[in-house]
Design a protein around this motif. Structure first.
Motif, PDB file in Angstrom:
ATOM      1  N   GLU A  57       0.833  -1.202   0.000  1.00 13.53           N
ATOM      2  CA  GLU A  57       0.000   0.000   0.000  1.00 13.53           C
ATOM      3  C   GLU A  57       0.867   1.250   0.000  1.00 13.53           C
ATOM      4  O   GLU A  57       0.576   2.227  -0.711  1.00 13.53           O
ATOM      5  N   ILE A  62      -1.403  -1.332  -4.079  1.00 15.29           N
ATOM      6  CA  ILE A  62      -2.737  -1.785  -3.679  1.00 15.29           C
ATOM      7  C   ILE A  62      -3.389  -0.697  -2.838  1.00 15.29           C
ATOM      8  O   ILE A  62      -2.728   0.240  -2.377  1.00 15.29           O
ATOM      9  N   SER A  70      -8.319  -5.935   0.419  1.00  8.95           N
ATOM     10  CA  SER A  70      -7.270  -5.253  -0.335  1.00  8.95           C
ATOM     11  C   SER A  70      -7.510  -5.417  -1.831  1.00  8.95           C
ATOM     12  O   SER A  70      -7.895  -6.500  -2.284  1.00  8.95           O
ATOM     13  N   VAL A  72      -6.202  -4.219  -6.025  1.00  5.42           N
ATOM     14  CA  VAL A  72      -5.100  -3.772  -6.872  1.00  5.42           C
ATOM     15  C   VAL A  72      -5.361  -2.339  -7.330  1.00  5.42           C
ATOM     16  O   VAL A  72      -6.448  -2.022  -7.823  1.00  5.42           O
TER      17      VAL A  72
END
Length: 262
Positions: A57, A62, A70, A72
């Motif tokens: 992240e 993501i 989570s 993409v």
């Protein structure tokens, strides 16, 4: 899947997921395996999995949505409006270089609505600042900003093509921006706005009215921003409080963020 000895487990998991993304195993906005699934796959704790996901992240690969999982990332960047930010900060978070084109900066007679928002007399004069806001030199928004004379005059002599109101007031005059109120609605582009934004007349726009306040609830400016609806949308995440199920209005806002389409 057994992890190798050597580098920390969360690093190995993040590297494995990174390779999956690079190989196109998961597409933009596709949901990744859940934390539980990753825990089982690699036989690790949830803390380890969360560290791996946080790494991805932080790298912008993501994004995580509370209660959903989570996903993409695509070529859009999520930014939070839970914090009071200016245009430059929003663009920086989106990975875009911000700039502005000043259309006008001059004293004008105040309208009834603006007088009410700025808490000035109906026959007052205020400073009006019109700017085309750009991201990587492409039109993103058009701002019309009204400031009380005191704050407006502080901006004189500054390069408003590059400097923001927040930056000037906070950094050079130690005037903090403490609070902001927002109102968001849909609208259509008038001829002049459409020309500046490079869209057709009456094209759909996202319009945000914004009132910024300093210490003592004093209005610094009232602004009306016209966003190109093909460049930005807003995403909302709210959390349901189990203690107040009978009162939906008490659902706390966790995230309210603009998503900029590059």
């Amino acid at each position: 899947m057994k992890l190798k000895e050597g580098s920390p487990r969360h690093v190995q998991i993040s590297n494995w997921l990174r390779k999956q993304l690079e190989n196109g195993v998961y597409k933009a906005d596709e949901k990744l395996p859940s934390e539980n699934q990753l825990c089982e796959k690699f036989d690790v704790s949830r803390v380890t999995v969360r560290k791996a996901l946080q790494t991805l992240e932080n790298d912008g690969l993501i994004y995580r949505s509370q209660g959903l999982g989570s996903f993409v990332s695509d070529d859009r960047t999520r930014q939070s409006l839970m914090q009071l930010t200016d245009f430059e900060e929003d663009m920086k978070r989106a990975g875009l270089e911000s700039s502005s084109k000043v259309i006008q900066f001059k004293p004008v007679s105040v309208t009834e609505k603006v007088a009410s928002m700025l808490n000035v007399d109906p026959d007052s004069t205020v400073i009006r600042l019109d700017r085309l806001r750009l991201g990587d030199n492409q039109p993103i928004a058009f701002d019309i900003t009204w400031l009380p004379m005191f704050y407006g005059q502080l901006l004189e002599g500054y390069n408003l093509q590059e400097k923001t109101i927040y930056g000037i007031l906070e950094e050079d005059f130690d005037i903090p921006v403490k609070k902001g109120f927002f109102r968001i609605e849909a609208g259509n582009a008038a001829t002049d706005i459409a020309e500046h934004l490079g869209v057709k007349k009456r094209a759909a726009l996202l319009i945000i009215d914004r009132l910024s306040l300093t210490v003592g609830e004093k209005p610094i400016y009232y602004q009306r921003r016209y966003y190109r609806s093909d460049r930005i949308v807003y995403e909302l995440t709210a959390e349901r409080d189990s203690k107040t199920k009978s009162s939906p209005g008490n659902m706390p806002l966790r995230e309210f963020s603009p998503v900029i389409n590059k």
